[in-house]
Design a protein around this motif. Structure first.
Motif, PDB file in Angstrom:
ATOM      1  N   LEU A 321       3.041  23.162  60.385  1.00 21.77           N
ATOM      2  CA  LEU A 321       4.080  24.115  59.981  1.00 21.77           C
ATOM      3  C   LEU A 321       3.527  25.526  59.842  1.00 21.77           C
ATOM      4  CD1 LEU A 321       6.079  22.074  57.284  1.00 21.77           C
ATOM      5  CD2 LEU A 321       6.932  22.904  59.481  1.00 21.77           C
ATOM      6  N   LEU A 322       2.340  25.629  59.289  1.00 23.76           N
ATOM      7  CA  LEU A 322       1.717  26.946  59.120  1.00 23.76           C
ATOM      8  C   LEU A 322       1.381  27.579  60.472  1.00 23.76           C
ATOM      9  CD1 LEU A 322      -0.619  26.271  56.048  1.00 23.76           C
ATOM     10  CD2 LEU A 322       1.558  27.512  56.103  1.00 23.76           C
ATOM     11  N   MET A 325       4.521  29.042  61.847  1.00 21.02           N
ATOM     12  CA  MET A 325       4.866  30.293  61.171  1.00 21.02           C
ATOM     13  C   MET A 325       4.077  31.480  61.733  1.00 21.02           C
ATOM     14  SD  MET A 325       5.252  29.342  57.154  1.00 21.02           S
ATOM     15  CE  MET A 325       5.378  31.086  56.773  1.00 21.02           C
ATOM     16  N   LYS A 326       2.860  31.258  62.143  1.00 20.62           N
ATOM     17  CA  LYS A 326       2.026  32.345  62.674  1.00 20.62           C
ATOM     18  C   LYS A 326       2.638  32.960  63.933  1.00 20.62           C
ATOM     19  CE  LYS A 326      -2.430  30.758  60.878  1.00 20.62           C
ATOM     20  NZ  LYS A 326      -3.779  30.262  61.248  1.00 20.62           N
ATOM     21  N   HIS A 328       5.694  33.566  64.408  1.00 19.78           N
ATOM     22  CA  HIS A 328       6.850  34.394  64.068  1.00 19.78           C
ATOM     23  C   HIS A 328       6.354  35.640  63.339  1.00 19.78           C
ATOM     24  CE1 HIS A 328      10.056  31.493  65.142  1.00 19.78           C
ATOM     25  NE2 HIS A 328       9.105  30.589  64.874  1.00 19.78           N
ATOM     26  N   ILE A 331       8.051  37.517  60.181  1.00 18.63           N
ATOM     27  CA  ILE A 331       7.953  37.036  58.791  1.00 18.63           C
ATOM     28  C   ILE A 331       6.894  37.846  58.060  1.00 18.63           C
ATOM     29  CG2 ILE A 331       7.455  35.043  57.313  1.00 18.63           C
ATOM     30  CD1 ILE A 331       8.376  33.237  59.562  1.00 18.63           C
ATOM     31  N   SER A 333       4.257  39.050  55.041  1.00 21.37           N
ATOM     32  CA  SER A 333       3.198  38.306  54.358  1.00 21.37           C
ATOM     33  C   SER A 333       3.687  37.742  53.028  1.00 21.37           C
ATOM     34  CB  SER A 333       1.985  39.207  54.133  1.00 21.37           C
ATOM     35  OG  SER A 333       2.342  40.339  53.364  1.00 21.37           O
ATOM     36  N   SER A 336       5.890  34.832  53.784  1.00 21.21           N
ATOM     37  CA  SER A 336       5.028  33.740  54.248  1.00 21.21           C
ATOM     38  C   SER A 336       4.368  33.025  53.067  1.00 21.21           C
ATOM     39  CB  SER A 336       3.967  34.292  55.192  1.00 21.21           C
ATOM     40  OG  SER A 336       3.097  33.265  55.611  1.00 21.21           O
ATOM     41  N   PHE A 339       6.994  30.906  51.291  1.00 23.78           N
ATOM     42  CA  PHE A 339       7.298  29.715  52.097  1.00 23.78           C
ATOM     43  C   PHE A 339       6.163  28.695  52.009  1.00 23.78           C
ATOM     44  CE2 PHE A 339       7.860  27.374  56.126  1.00 23.78           C
ATOM     45  CZ  PHE A 339       9.192  26.978  55.949  1.00 23.78           C
ATOM     46  N   ASN A 340       4.953  29.192  51.959  1.00 26.14           N
ATOM     47  CA  ASN A 340       3.783  28.320  51.839  1.00 26.14           C
ATOM     48  C   ASN A 340       3.832  27.526  50.529  1.00 26.14           C
ATOM     49  OD1 ASN A 340       1.304  27.179  52.459  1.00 26.14           O
ATOM     50  ND2 ASN A 340       0.151  28.811  51.465  1.00 26.14           N
TER      51      ASN A 340
END
Length: 469
Positions: A321-322, A325-326, A328, A331, A333, A336, A339-340
């Motif tokens: 998942l991480l 995310m990278k 996109h 998004i 910081s 991010s 979300f983490n």
């Protein structure tokens, strides 16, 4: 304010604030023991300048002390733990508040025992307990036996018509084999007895005085009048009907050691005295949630897994998942990071309603639509908005937490619901402490109350889990 004793020959021992060991003894010639709304105080005077200077050196309100003294009748009185609460330099008067009890020795019996070889004279044998707050109708002397670790201790609940005091009498039976209840044995379940009787009484009770064969203990505590009570276990007539043998008390003692039932009984008794049912409900839901959370702690990993999926599998999914995310870049910081944190909580099974569900299931309480509404909607509204929508929600919550504790201790006492139709459904398990643990595979360490070979216990009765209604 009530004067209990005029005292003399007083020795005040100041205690180290860390070890509570005495390090200075200060004599005083005269004092008085008084009672104010349940609390006990000792007032005395120090006229010796040297001793006054020593006390002045430690002039801290709340400084601990123990005091030994004699009444003008020659009775020895001890106050094991006091706090200095007041000091007037004009009269050199010191005021100490008792935090636990004072011990009053009956001179004739106690010192006769000290000089005698007759061991049938046991000064620590418990004879009677005076109760405050026990307000159930006792039509005649109510006899029953408390069962503690399979040992029965016979007791009679009586009412003194003259003074209005309700008390418990422990008969002495020298003609037959029986269990003699001493102070040492009583300490193993004294607090559980207070909690159990408060639960049955529907309002808080307290022990005000204990009578032993050679001395008595008078307790100091805040005496708050019970303005209201729950009639769930005694009905509108306030009559209590206890079983001739209280196996359920043994269960209460054991569960109290595991879950600290006394704390939750105290909370529901406190809630009962609150005039506004919305405030009362707030206390009740927190108490019920706390009890369920405490019960959740003794669940096995199999029944109460901490994670939805294995940690190893979740670690792989989280990494993937991480990586997604990278890709996109839009998004930020900060987003991010938030979300983490959300991802980290995805694998947790610690849901607010889970603890209710497990506890109620083990007690065979059906989670009907009304019960589910109580543990979800009503609970959420109370906790987050401090608001109660319906009075019936308060009544159901009050009965549910009481029913849960009664089922846990396998109580056969008759219930009297506020509701005309039966609202708490499901047959009670009727299991002793040990059988309940075994059936539900709880991770509870069995600590014996009394050792199996304890020579002080002369008679034992096994719990057969016979269902009596």
């Amino acid at each position: 304010m009530k004067e209990l004793y005029k005292v003399r020959e007083i020795i005040i021992s100041l205690l180290d604030q860390t070890t509570h060991e005495p390090f200075i003894d200060i004599p005083s010639e005269f004092g008085v023991i008084i009672e104010k709304e349940g609390f006990l105080f000792i007032e005395t005077h120090i006229f010796n300048d040297d001793y006054s200077a020593k006390i002045f050196k430690f002039n801290n309100v709340g400084y601990p002390a123990s005091i030994k003294m004699s009444s003008f009748d020659g009775i020895v009185i001890e106050a094991p733990y006091m706090l200095l609460t007041g000091w007037t330099t004009k009269e050199n008067k010191l005021t100490f508040r008792c935090l636990d009890f004072i011990k009053v020795y009956e001179e004739d019996v106690y010192y006769a025992y000290k000089k005698s070889d007759d061991k049938e004279i046991c000064p620590s044998q418990l004879l009677r307990l005076d109760l405050w707050g026990f307000d159930l109708l006792i039509t005649s002397n109510l006899s029953t036996s408390l069962i503690v670790s399979d040992a029965p201790f016979e007791m009679k609940i009586c009412s003194d018509k003259g003074s209005g005091v309700t008390y418990i009498h422990f008969p002495t039976q020298k003609e037959m084999a029986h269990n003699t209840l001493t102070e040492e044995l009583f300490e193993a379940f004294r607090f559980s007895l207070v909690g159990y009787l408060s639960l049955i009484n529907g309002a808080r009770i307290q022990i005000t005085k204990e009578y032993y064969n050679g001395y008595s203990k008078i307790y100091s505590y805040e005496r708050i009048e019970n303005l209201s009570r729950s009639y769930y276990t005694c009905g509108n007539s306030k009559c209590v009907r206890l079983s001739p043998i209280l196996f359920e008390f043994d269960n209460y003692v054991r569960w109290n050691g595991v879950l600290n039932l006394n704390k939750f009984v105290h909370h529901i008794c406190t809630a009962q005295q609150v005039a506004i049912c919305e405030d009362s409900s707030f206390i009740l839901i927190l108490a019920f949630e706390g009890l369920c959370k405490k019960y959740l702690e003794v669940q096995s990993e199999e029944k109460n897994p901490k994670n939805v999926i294995s940690k190893r599998t979740f670690k792989k999914i989280r990494k993937e998942l991480l990586e997604v995310m990278k890709n996109h870049v839009e998004i930020s910081s900060s987003a991010s990071k938030k979300f983490n944190n959300k991802i980290n909580n995805l694998n947790s099974t610690d849901l607010a309603t889970k603890k209710f569900s497990i506890f109620l299931n083990d007690l065979n309480i059906e989670q009907t639509e009304k019960i589910e509404d109580l543990t979800k909607r009503v609970r959420s509204t109370l906790v987050h908005e401090a608001e109660l929508k319906e009075y019936t929600d308060y009544q159901l919550l009050s009965e549910l937490i009481r029913e849960a504790i009664l089922r846990l201790i396998c109580s056969n006492i008759e219930r009297h619901s506020y509701f005309k139709e039966k609202i708490i459904l499901g047959e009670a398990p009727y299991l002793s402490f040990h059988n309940f643990i075994k059936k539900n595979k709880l991770t509870v360490k069995d600590v014996p109350i009394f050792d199996e070979h304890d020579s002080r216990i002369k008679l034992r009765i096994k719990n057969t889990n016979i269902k009596v209604r």
